[in-house]
Design a protein around this motif. Structure first.
Motif, PDB file in Angstrom:
ATOM      1  N   ALA A 295      23.681  46.648  10.909  1.00  0.00           N
ATOM      2  CA  ALA A 295      23.363  45.355  10.302  1.00  0.00           C
ATOM      3  C   ALA A 295      24.203  45.091   9.055  1.00  0.00           C
ATOM      4  CB  ALA A 295      21.877  45.282   9.973  1.00  0.00           C
ATOM      5  N   ASP A 296      24.603  46.155   8.367  1.00  0.00           N
ATOM      6  CA  ASP A 296      25.470  45.994   7.198  1.00  0.00           C
ATOM      7  C   ASP A 296      26.871  45.559   7.614  1.00  0.00           C
ATOM      8  OD1 ASP A 296      23.378  46.854   5.575  1.00  0.00           O
ATOM      9  OD2 ASP A 296      23.966  48.964   5.737  1.00  0.00           O
ATOM     10  N   LYS A 297      27.292  46.027   8.790  1.00  0.00           N
ATOM     11  CA  LYS A 297      28.661  45.760   9.247  1.00  0.00           C
ATOM     12  C   LYS A 297      28.789  44.415   9.954  1.00  0.00           C
ATOM     13  CE  LYS A 297      32.427  47.961  11.888  1.00  0.00           C
ATOM     14  NZ  LYS A 297      33.395  47.972  10.771  1.00  0.00           N
ATOM     15  N   PHE A 298      27.725  44.001  10.677  1.00  0.00           N
ATOM     16  CA  PHE A 298      27.818  42.777  11.474  1.00  0.00           C
ATOM     17  C   PHE A 298      26.774  41.763  10.997  1.00  0.00           C
ATOM     18  CE2 PHE A 298      29.126  46.312  14.330  1.00  0.00           C
ATOM     19  CZ  PHE A 298      30.458  45.959  14.464  1.00  0.00           C
ATOM     20  N   PRO A 299      27.216  40.648  10.416  1.00  0.00           N
ATOM     21  CA  PRO A 299      26.306  39.651   9.826  1.00  0.00           C
ATOM     22  C   PRO A 299      25.325  39.023  10.808  1.00  0.00           C
ATOM     23  CG  PRO A 299      28.578  39.278   9.123  1.00  0.00           C
ATOM     24  CD  PRO A 299      28.627  40.301  10.201  1.00  0.00           C
ATOM     25  N   SER A 300      25.655  39.046  12.101  1.00  0.00           N
ATOM     26  CA  SER A 300      24.775  38.424  13.093  1.00  0.00           C
ATOM     27  C   SER A 300      23.513  39.238  13.348  1.00  0.00           C
ATOM     28  CB  SER A 300      25.518  38.244  14.419  1.00  0.00           C
ATOM     29  OG  SER A 300      25.936  39.503  14.937  1.00  0.00           O
ATOM     30  N   ALA A 301      23.463  40.461  12.829  1.00  0.00           N
ATOM     31  CA  ALA A 301      22.367  41.380  13.148  1.00  0.00           C
ATOM     32  C   ALA A 301      21.372  41.517  12.003  1.00  0.00           C
ATOM     33  CB  ALA A 301      22.928  42.755  13.508  1.00  0.00           C
ATOM     34  N   THR A 302      20.126  41.799  12.359  1.00  0.00           N
ATOM     35  CA  THR A 302      19.060  42.066  11.388  1.00  0.00           C
ATOM     36  C   THR A 302      18.446  43.419  11.705  1.00  0.00           C
ATOM     37  OG1 THR A 302      18.568  39.696  11.259  1.00  0.00           O
ATOM     38  CG2 THR A 302      16.915  41.207  10.385  1.00  0.00           C
ATOM     39  N   PHE A 303      18.191  44.204  10.668  1.00  0.00           N
ATOM     40  CA  PHE A 303      17.578  45.524  10.834  1.00  0.00           C
ATOM     41  C   PHE A 303      16.098  45.454  10.494  1.00  0.00           C
ATOM     42  CE2 PHE A 303      16.368  49.618   8.722  1.00  0.00           C
ATOM     43  CZ  PHE A 303      16.358  50.400   9.871  1.00  0.00           C
ATOM     44  N   TYR A 304      15.263  46.025  11.376  1.00  0.00           N
ATOM     45  CA  TYR A 304      13.818  46.066  11.167  1.00  0.00           C
ATOM     46  C   TYR A 304      13.390  47.525  11.019  1.00  0.00           C
ATOM     47  CZ  TYR A 304      13.894  41.177  12.585  1.00  0.00           C
ATOM     48  OH  TYR A 304      14.150  39.824  12.653  1.00  0.00           O
ATOM     49  N   ALA A 305      13.147  47.937   9.800  1.00  0.00           N
ATOM     50  CA  ALA A 305      12.845  49.340   9.493  1.00  0.00           C
ATOM     51  C   ALA A 305      11.504  49.771  10.077  1.00  0.00           C
ATOM     52  CB  ALA A 305      12.840  49.555   7.989  1.00  0.00           C
ATOM     53  N   GLY A 306      11.500  50.970  10.672  1.00  0.00           N
ATOM     54  CA  GLY A 306      10.269  51.567  11.160  1.00  0.00           C
ATOM     55  C   GLY A 306       9.653  50.900  12.371  1.00  0.00           C
ATOM     56  N   LYS A 307      10.381  49.995  13.016  1.00  0.00           N
ATOM     57  CA  LYS A 307       9.838  49.296  14.181  1.00  0.00           C
ATOM     58  C   LYS A 307      10.635  49.607  15.441  1.00  0.00           C
ATOM     59  CE  LYS A 307       7.610  45.348  11.948  1.00  0.00           C
ATOM     60  NZ  LYS A 307       7.421  43.876  12.023  1.00  0.00           N
ATOM     61  N   LYS A 308      10.062  49.214  16.583  1.00  0.00           N
ATOM     62  CA  LYS A 308      10.711  49.401  17.873  1.00  0.00           C
ATOM     63  C   LYS A 308      11.091  48.043  18.461  1.00  0.00           C
ATOM     64  CE  LYS A 308       7.180  51.902  19.300  1.00  0.00           C
ATOM     65  NZ  LYS A 308       6.298  52.761  20.142  1.00  0.00           N
ATOM     66  N   PRO A 309      12.109  48.002  19.301  1.00  0.00           N
ATOM     67  CA  PRO A 309      12.622  46.703  19.784  1.00  0.00           C
ATOM     68  C   PRO A 309      11.758  46.004  20.816  1.00  0.00           C
ATOM     69  CG  PRO A 309      13.836  48.487  20.811  1.00  0.00           C
ATOM     70  CD  PRO A 309      12.927  49.122  19.792  1.00  0.00           C
ATOM     71  N   TRP A 310      10.632  46.578  21.184  1.00  0.00           N
ATOM     72  CA  TRP A 310       9.842  46.014  22.280  1.00  0.00           C
ATOM     73  C   TRP A 310       9.091  44.755  21.871  1.00  0.00           C
ATOM     74  CZ3 TRP A 310      12.877  48.419  24.864  1.00  0.00           C
ATOM     75  CH2 TRP A 310      13.134  49.783  24.705  1.00  0.00           C
ATOM     76  N   GLU A 311       9.153  44.380  20.574  1.00  0.00           N
ATOM     77  CA  GLU A 311       8.553  43.126  20.145  1.00  0.00           C
ATOM     78  C   GLU A 311       9.500  41.936  20.338  1.00  0.00           C
ATOM     79  OE1 GLU A 311       7.627  44.018  16.100  1.00  0.00           O
ATOM     80  OE2 GLU A 311       9.604  43.485  15.343  1.00  0.00           O
ATOM     81  N   VAL A 312      10.754  42.230  20.693  1.00  0.00           N
ATOM     82  CA  VAL A 312      11.750  41.177  20.913  1.00  0.00           C
ATOM     83  C   VAL A 312      11.628  40.653  22.343  1.00  0.00           C
ATOM     84  CG1 VAL A 312      14.213  40.627  20.955  1.00  0.00           C
ATOM     85  CG2 VAL A 312      13.308  42.193  19.213  1.00  0.00           C
ATOM     86  N   LYS A 313      11.609  39.349  22.508  1.00  0.00           N
ATOM     87  CA  LYS A 313      11.496  38.746  23.840  1.00  0.00           C
ATOM     88  C   LYS A 313      12.795  38.945  24.612  1.00  0.00           C
ATOM     89  CE  LYS A 313      10.377  34.318  26.086  1.00  0.00           C
ATOM     90  NZ  LYS A 313       9.239  34.833  26.860  1.00  0.00           N
ATOM     91  N   ALA A 314      12.695  39.435  25.852  1.00  0.00           N
ATOM     92  CA  ALA A 314      13.875  39.673  26.690  1.00  0.00           C
ATOM     93  C   ALA A 314      13.475  39.581  28.158  1.00  0.00           C
ATOM     94  CB  ALA A 314      14.471  41.054  26.386  1.00  0.00           C
ATOM     95  N   ASP A 315      14.495  39.453  29.015  1.00  0.00           N
ATOM     96  CA  ASP A 315      14.244  39.410  30.458  1.00  0.00           C
ATOM     97  C   ASP A 315      14.078  40.809  31.046  1.00  0.00           C
ATOM     98  OD1 ASP A 315      14.652  36.547  30.624  1.00  0.00           O
ATOM     99  OD2 ASP A 315      16.797  36.942  30.402  1.00  0.00           O
ATOM    100  N   LEU A 316      14.790  41.750  30.461  1.00  0.00           N
ATOM    101  CA  LEU A 316      14.825  43.120  30.969  1.00  0.00           C
ATOM    102  C   LEU A 316      14.786  44.079  29.790  1.00  0.00           C
ATOM    103  CD1 LEU A 316      15.495  45.341  33.154  1.00  0.00           C
ATOM    104  CD2 LEU A 316      17.909  44.742  32.840  1.00  0.00           C
ATOM    105  N   TYR A 317      13.965  45.115  29.898  1.00  0.00           N
ATOM    106  CA  TYR A 317      13.857  46.129  28.851  1.00  0.00           C
ATOM    107  C   TYR A 317      14.362  47.469  29.391  1.00  0.00           C
ATOM    108  CZ  TYR A 317      10.910  42.749  26.397  1.00  0.00           C
ATOM    109  OH  TYR A 317      10.443  41.622  25.763  1.00  0.00           O
ATOM    110  N   ILE A 318      15.225  48.126  28.612  1.00  0.00           N
ATOM    111  CA  ILE A 318      15.777  49.421  29.034  1.00  0.00           C
ATOM    112  C   ILE A 318      15.649  50.422  27.885  1.00  0.00           C
ATOM    113  CG2 ILE A 318      17.756  50.653  29.963  1.00  0.00           C
ATOM    114  CD1 ILE A 318      18.840  48.121  31.097  1.00  0.00           C
TER     115      ILE A 318
END
Length: 447
Positions: A295-318
């Motif tokens: 997230a420091d290197k790429f401005p388009s990204a946000t870092f969420y400390a201590g969390k897992k990505p499964w709260e993000v809406k997506a079509d497919l989870y891997i």
């Protein structure tokens, strides 16, 4: 769950107390194969399940080594050679602080059926140590690996047991392990897979697990009348498996919007593409085991400390990180977000409770023992390359890998149809893997 399966699970609990991961995978597999056991009473008479859930051999040993300050450190090493009905034991070595017999047994038991699904002549095993290579110098890792192999060498061989890498065991560790093995036995042979290209390794092996996961996910979606192209995908982890998965997803026209580490997760709605994919290798090579710098290197990204990505809406989870990273609360969030597909990249990344909830809510789940079998499949191809003293090109490897993954999906789907269980790929994969092992065990007698 029927009474027969309950009896076997009770046996496992009594023999393996305090090992929840191992008991979890036993419950999942045995519940799935119950229709097969009912159709084959001879398996029960031959004590096949009791033998299947007990490793053929379990090895535990101390690993003394000296750190850079001259202090003696002592770790524990393990190798569980679970089942050799189909061929020499095959499975990785994991170096991580949380490694103990229950973790190794769970991985080894899963490996039996995963290896069977590949259609290749390999049995199931797994090993590792509670040594954590993160933050260690190259010299410390070398001394540890040399001590570890000084004991392990007597139990392995190209026709007996062929370890590979896993979490914490990459190219560096495999190189040191192989060097010490060769030094001790004075033979140059394919006893380890995942080796460097300069000394017998297989071109394409690094990305093979990730590529295989995506090939399997593609077949899942195709079965349901959909395609990977245009899908948004939430992925966990940032190591080699995630790297290969992201590469292939991008090739097929999907958009990967998350990665993760022990410190939290990254959400990049613009997609993990181009130099961002290459940066995953830099993160892994840093030895810090964190993803926040993305997230420091790429401005388009946000870092969420201590969390897992499964709260993000997506079509497919891997999920590509580690075991049991998706729990019931995560499953509920994913369903609420409209999840339709989950394809397991890591070994047993979803708890049994979460899987049950997902399936009850119509989510198609691709099980890890099927979806991530591309890694061990290409390891077996590396064994063949070493035995034949030849070299395969990346194109040859990718072609074989794709064929194997398509066949694995077909075997699981065919088992679903055979036993009338809908499109339950978890049960289908367990049944397809079990049937081949069971046939071989019955042919070889009570051993």
């Amino acid at each position: 769950m029927g009474k027969l399966v309950e009896q076997y699970i009770e046996i496992a609990k009594k023999r393996n107390p305090g090992e929840p991961e191992f008991l979890q995978t036993i419950e999942e597999v045995l519940t799935s194969i119950e229709p097969v056991l009912e159709a084959h009473p001879e398996y029960i008479e031959a004590g096949l399940v009791e033998r299947l859930i007990e490793p053929e051999r379990g090895i535990s040993f101390r690993v003394p080594w000296v750190d850079d300050n001259g202090k003696v450190q002592v770790n524990r090493g393990y190798r569980y050679e679970f089942n050799s009905a189909l061929g020499p034991y095959k499975g990785g070595l994991r170096f991580a602080a949380n490694v103990y017999p229950g973790i190794i047994k769970f991985l080894g038991f899963e490996q039996i059926f995963k290896n069977s699904l590949t259609g290749l002549p390999i049995g199931g095993g797994k090993g590792g140590s509670d040594f954590d290579p993160n933050g260690k110098s190259d010299a410390e890792v070398m001394r540890f690996c040399q001590s570890f192999m000084t004991e392990l060498y007597r139990h392995i061989g190209p026709h007996t047991d062929v370890p590979a890498g896993d979490i914490g065991v990459g190219a560096r560790e495999i190189g040191y392990l192989f060097g010490q093995y060769k030094r001790i036995v004075n033979r140059y042979e394919g006893v380890l897979t995942g080796k460097g290209l300069s000394y017998g390794g297989l071109a394409g092996r690094t990305e093979a697990t990730g590529y295989g996961i995506v090939f399997f996910a593609r077949e899942m979606l195709k079965h349901c009348g959909e395609e990977v192209k245009g899908k948004t995908v939430a992925v966990s982890g940032f190591g080699n498996v995630t790297w290969g998965t992201v590469q292939k997803l991008n090739e097929l026209g999907a958009k990967v919007i998350t990665i993760s580490g022990p410190d939290g997760y990254i959400h990049d709605p613009e997609g993990v593409t181009g130099e961002k994919v290459d940066y995953l290798l830099e993160l892994r090579g840093s030895g810090k085991n964190i993803c926040a710098p993305y997230a420091d290197k790429f401005p388009s990204a946000t870092f969420y400390a201590g969390k897992k990505p499964w709260e993000v809406k997506a079509d497919l989870y891997i999920p590509c990180a580690t075991q049991n990273e998706i729990r019931i609360e995560d499953a509920k969030t994913m369903v609420a977000n409209g999840c339709k597909y989950l394809c397991e990249g890591a070994n047993m990344p979803t708890t049994n409770e979460a899987i049950e909830y997902l399936q009850e809510n119509g989510v198609i789940v691709g099980p890890s023992k099927a979806a991530n079998a591309g890694g061990v499949a290409t390891s077996c191809i590396e064994m063949g390359q070493n035995a034949g003293h030849t070299v395969f090109s990346p194109a040859q490897v990718y072609e074989q890998l794709e064929t194997i993954m398509v066949n694995i999906h077909k075997a699981a789907a065919d088992a679903c149809e055979k036993y009338g269980i809908g499109y339950n790929l978890i049960a289908g994969a367990n049944i397809a893997g079990f049937e081949k092992v069971a046939e071989a065990m019955m042919a070889q007698g009570i051993v």
